[in-house]
Design a protein around this motif. Sequence first.
Motif, PDB file in Angstrom:
ATOM      1  N   GLY A   5      -8.114   5.754   1.854  1.00 43.37           N
ATOM      2  CA  GLY A   5      -8.949   5.050   2.813  1.00 43.37           C
ATOM      3  C   GLY A   5     -10.390   5.515   2.793  1.00 43.37           C
ATOM      4  N   VAL A  30     -10.614   0.080  11.502  1.00 36.51           N
ATOM      5  CA  VAL A  30      -9.684  -0.106  10.395  1.00 36.51           C
ATOM      6  C   VAL A  30      -8.327  -0.526  10.945  1.00 36.51           C
ATOM      7  N   TRP A  47      -4.610  -0.826   3.767  1.00 34.80           N
ATOM      8  CA  TRP A  47      -5.457  -0.836   4.956  1.00 34.80           C
ATOM      9  C   TRP A  47      -6.535  -1.869   4.772  1.00 34.80           C
ATOM     10  N   VAL A  89      -4.367  -0.448   9.632  1.00 32.63           N
ATOM     11  CA  VAL A  89      -3.541   0.200   8.616  1.00 32.63           C
ATOM     12  C   VAL A  89      -2.138  -0.395   8.668  1.00 32.63           C
ATOM     13  N   TYR A  94      -2.749   6.563   5.176  1.00 32.19           N
ATOM     14  CA  TYR A  94      -4.180   6.490   5.458  1.00 32.19           C
ATOM     15  C   TYR A  94      -4.619   7.871   5.900  1.00 32.19           C
TER      16      TYR A  94
END
Length: 109
Positions: A50, A57, A101, A59, A28
């Motif tokens: 990402g 978020v 993600w 991940v 990410y």
Amino acid sequence: MSLYNSFRATITCPHCQDVAEREVQFRYGHVWQHEYVLGSTIIWGPAAVGDPGLPRVVVDGWMVECDACGGDGRIALFLRDNVIWGLGPVAWAPGLPSNGWLADGGGSG
């Protein structure tokens, strides 16, 4: 896994409960072997994975092999405004795709 970033933290092994500093690899941000710790801001640039505009978020990460038992496994990293603020079991993030993600729509933290 091809290029990835690393997160280092004291983590309890989910297999043997040994507590030690461990590496979690993830994809990410600018994916170029960057090393992060709790509170780090994700770096963006070419070869990015990402979306830097998302406020929250989760991940998918991979805990590197435990020195005590050899176990490894998935760990979720939690980001707010591109800052890593926590981690936990992937069970805390239902629907988190392996090696991916997920935009987090809310919750506390």
